[in-house]
Scaffold this motif. Structure first.
Motif, PDB file in Angstrom:
ATOM      1  N   ALA A  37     -10.608   2.509  18.133  1.00 64.54           N
ATOM      2  CA  ALA A  37      -9.995   1.339  18.752  1.00 64.54           C
ATOM      3  C   ALA A  37      -8.477   1.457  18.822  1.00 64.54           C
ATOM      4  O   ALA A  37      -7.856   2.179  18.042  1.00 64.54           O
ATOM      5  N   ARG A  41      -6.398  -3.855  17.947  1.00 67.23           N
ATOM      6  CA  ARG A  41      -7.404  -4.209  18.952  1.00 67.23           C
ATOM      7  C   ARG A  41      -6.766  -4.858  20.179  1.00 67.23           C
ATOM      8  O   ARG A  41      -7.361  -5.695  20.842  1.00 67.23           O
ATOM      9  N   ASP A  76      -9.657  -2.018  24.842  1.00 63.83           N
ATOM     10  CA  ASP A  76      -9.302  -1.997  23.424  1.00 63.83           C
ATOM     11  C   ASP A  76     -10.011  -0.933  22.585  1.00 63.83           C
ATOM     12  O   ASP A  76      -9.767  -0.834  21.390  1.00 63.83           O
ATOM     13  N   HIS A  77     -10.914  -0.165  23.186  1.00 63.28           N
ATOM     14  CA  HIS A  77     -11.596   0.885  22.418  1.00 63.28           C
ATOM     15  C   HIS A  77     -12.158   1.952  23.340  1.00 63.28           C
ATOM     16  O   HIS A  77     -12.219   1.765  24.551  1.00 63.28           O
ATOM     17  N   GLN A 118      -5.971   2.661  16.091  1.00 60.59           N
ATOM     18  CA  GLN A 118      -6.222   2.231  14.722  1.00 60.59           C
ATOM     19  C   GLN A 118      -6.652   3.414  13.885  1.00 60.59           C
ATOM     20  O   GLN A 118      -7.223   4.386  14.387  1.00 60.59           O
ATOM     21  N   LYS A 151     -16.939  -5.833  18.283  1.00 59.17           N
ATOM     22  CA  LYS A 151     -17.307  -5.975  16.872  1.00 59.17           C
ATOM     23  C   LYS A 151     -18.821  -5.908  16.707  1.00 59.17           C
ATOM     24  O   LYS A 151     -19.326  -5.161  15.865  1.00 59.17           O
ATOM     25  N   PHE A 173     -10.715  -6.478  13.405  1.00 59.51           N
ATOM     26  CA  PHE A 173     -11.223  -7.146  14.601  1.00 59.51           C
ATOM     27  C   PHE A 173     -10.480  -8.444  14.827  1.00 59.51           C
ATOM     28  O   PHE A 173     -10.198  -9.190  13.893  1.00 59.51           O
TER      29      PHE A 173
END
Length: 175
Positions: A37, A41, A76-77, A118, A151, A173
């Protein structure tokens, strides 16, 4: 069984010389989906630069002599399906992907401020017979996330693969 030392003399070469040995080939079939991620996020992977980012990451994987099979994600990921050679440690490959793609994004100035991924990642293994299914899953991320949050998706993967985890060590998250 003891083998007399002289039997190995053909393996010894003078310093700097190349030594040819007969070695069996290594055959493997290792398929790993990695998921990681954006720091915090944040939704920083914009649609207009996704294709260039994915091509760049494909180059990173290829330069590491690995095979990128599928890549896609959301703002975001990211999901990457890799055919991994046994001589490459997955942690080393993911570190290279994250570091090099971070530098690439920052040099391109695609985000205001500093971009970073992250810490940590998920890694999930698949058999050859599962490839079509997982490739479709990765390629249909946009459809999937209309119904499910990142999530929920990530925690479902951890549970499906029976991976023990503590909530405090899973990605940060944002609800």
């Amino acid at each position: 069984m003891f083998i007399d030392t002289p039997a190995f003399s053909f393996l010894i070469a003078p310093l700097g010389a190349e030594c040819e040995t007969a070695m069996a080939n290594t055959y493997s079939q290792i398929y790993i989906q990695t998921v990681f991620a954006v720091e915090g996020r944040l939704s920083l992977i914009q649609p207009e630069f996704k294709e260039d980012l994915y091509k760049y990451i494909t180059g990173i994987v290829t330069n590491q002599r690995q095979k990128l099979i599928s890549i896609n994600g959301m703002s975001d990921h990211l999901h990457i399906l890799i055919g991994l050679r046994p001589a490459m440690a997955l942690a080393d490959l993911v570190r290279e992907i994250k570091a090099d793609s971070t530098n690439f994004i920052n040099k391109k100035k695609w985000v205001r401020g500093r971009f970073s991924w992250q810490e940590g990642y998920g890694a999930f293994s698949y058999g050859h017979s599962q490839l079509d299914t997982i490739i479709r899953y990765i390629q249909n991320q946009e459809q999937h996330h209309k119904r499910s949050s990142f999530k929920k998706e990530y925690l479902t993967l951890l549970r499906k693969f029976d991976i023990a985890f503590e909530d405090k060590y899973v990605f940060k998250f944002i609800e």
